[in-house]
Enzyme design. Structure first.
Site, PDB file in Angstrom:
ATOM      1  N   SER A  88       0.847  -1.189   0.000  1.00 46.81           N
ATOM      2  CA  SER A  88       0.000   0.000   0.000  1.00 46.81           C
ATOM      3  C   SER A  88       0.886   1.244   0.000  1.00 46.81           C
ATOM      4  O   SER A  88       1.750   1.374  -0.862  1.00 46.81           O
ATOM      5  CB  SER A  88      -0.972  -0.041   1.185  1.00 46.81           C
ATOM      6  N   HIS A 143      -4.790  -5.461  -1.439  1.00 43.80           N
ATOM      7  CA  HIS A 143      -5.789  -5.205  -0.399  1.00 43.80           C
ATOM      8  C   HIS A 143      -6.890  -6.262  -0.465  1.00 43.80           C
ATOM      9  O   HIS A 143      -8.024  -5.994  -0.869  1.00 43.80           O
ATOM     10  CB  HIS A 143      -6.387  -3.813  -0.572  1.00 43.80           C
ATOM     11  N   GLU A 150      -1.444  -3.128  -8.023  1.00 45.10           N
ATOM     12  CA  GLU A 150      -2.656  -3.382  -7.237  1.00 45.10           C
ATOM     13  C   GLU A 150      -3.174  -2.039  -6.754  1.00 45.10           C
ATOM     14  O   GLU A 150      -2.463  -1.038  -6.781  1.00 45.10           O
ATOM     15  CB  GLU A 150      -2.364  -4.350  -6.086  1.00 45.10           C
TER      16      GLU A 150
END
Length: 302
Positions: free
Chosen positions: A109, A273, A207
């Site tokens: 992230s 995630h 992602e």
């Protein structure tokens, strides 16, 4: 690339929060999982601290990062959760210190910015993987997510195919190169800086979370116009974590964007995630094939 040493039972590892403070209960639950693996866990001094003064926040986050890398007893560093602000601390990192003390550095992230920054300045393999508080707490954690830490102990290579998740091929071919990438927003934000992802000869992983289809399209277009896709050997698409209706729109964006790609593109890897959320080493050699779709990644540790 420099591979850090593997873990053994009894090793000491650090948990830090360079992107923001975690939920304390969830963090302790995740730490228990690491302890059940036989690890001794040290929590960074400033993990729970909050301060409206960004300069103070950044200095405390850097202090925990530097302390974890400097301590010779620490064998691995695991981030507690994502958040925001890692781009601010990248210029303040003592990369020579990290280079002198190579060890496992693990997160994803917002941590994407640090994964790439550390690689760019130290040649250290870094790890895109589930985080201690946000992914390893009792409510979120799955057995598959927990198992993704095992290669850190065994040094085994990793193979992902449709046995674990139904992979979808968007462009056929075979590609081989070092695995690079991470969160799409952070990859885009890093362009034009010393901390940007380098994709020449790479298999690129992307992602994202909670971004609408038009934003995905915008960011992919930004990467394309910046030359990111000019010399990649393949693209691995992880999870996008959106509602089903929005994901249908994103799938159309991906299909159209990669329709004529001269390299293999495969989507629906359980990376990012999501649960399960598989960890992968960045900077090591990877092979991507489409008949059948499969990703094979070399070990990230020595």
């Amino acid at each position: 690339m420099i591979k850090p040493g593997s873990l053994q039972k009894g090793d000491r590892v650090a948990v830090i929060a360079p992107a923001g403070p975690p939920d304390e209960e969830q963090l302790l639950e995740g730490i228990s999982v690491l302890e059940n693996m036989g690890l001794e866990v040290v929590i960074g001094r400033h993990v729970y601290e909050m301060n409206e003064d960004l300069a103070v926040v950044d200095q405390k986050r850097l202090e925990d990062l530097h302390q974890a890398f400097s301590d010779p007893a620490i064998r691995g560093i695991f981030c507690a959760n994502g958040g925001f602000g890692t781009a601010r601390i990248a210029p303040g990192i003592d990369y020579e210190r990290i280079k002198r003390n190579p060890k496992i550095f693990w997160g994803y992230s917002d941590i994407t910015y640090l994964l790439n920054a550390i690689q760019n300045f130290t040649d250290l393999v870094t790890f895109h993987g589930p985080m201690v508080s946000s992914d390893m707490n009792d409510e979120q954690r799955t057995a598959e997510t927990e198992s993704t830490f095992h290669p850190l102990f065994t040094g085994e290579s990793q193979t992902y195919d449709s046995n674990g998740s139904p992979l979808v091929t968007l462009a056929h071919g075979r590609g081989e190169g070092r695995l690079a990438g991470g969160n799409l927003t952070l990859l885009t934000n890093g362009l034009g800086t010393p901390y940007q992802v380098y994709t020449n000869g790479a298999i690129l992983l992307i992602e994202e979370v909670a971004e609408p289809a038009f934003r995905i399209n915008l960011m992919l277009t930004h990467l394309k116009q910046a030359g990111v896709f000019d010399e990649v050997e393949g693209v691995v698409i992880g999870n996008f974590q959106v509602e089903p209706d929005e994901y249908a729109k994103i799938k159309r964006v991906l299909k159209d964007f990669f329709a004529c790609a001269p390299f293999p593109v495969v989507e629906n890897f359980p990376i990012g995630h999501c649960q399960p959320n598989y960890g992968v080493p960045l900077g090591v050699n990877a092979k991507l094939t489409t008949s059948p779709p499969r990703l094979v990644i070399d070990s990230g540790v020595m």
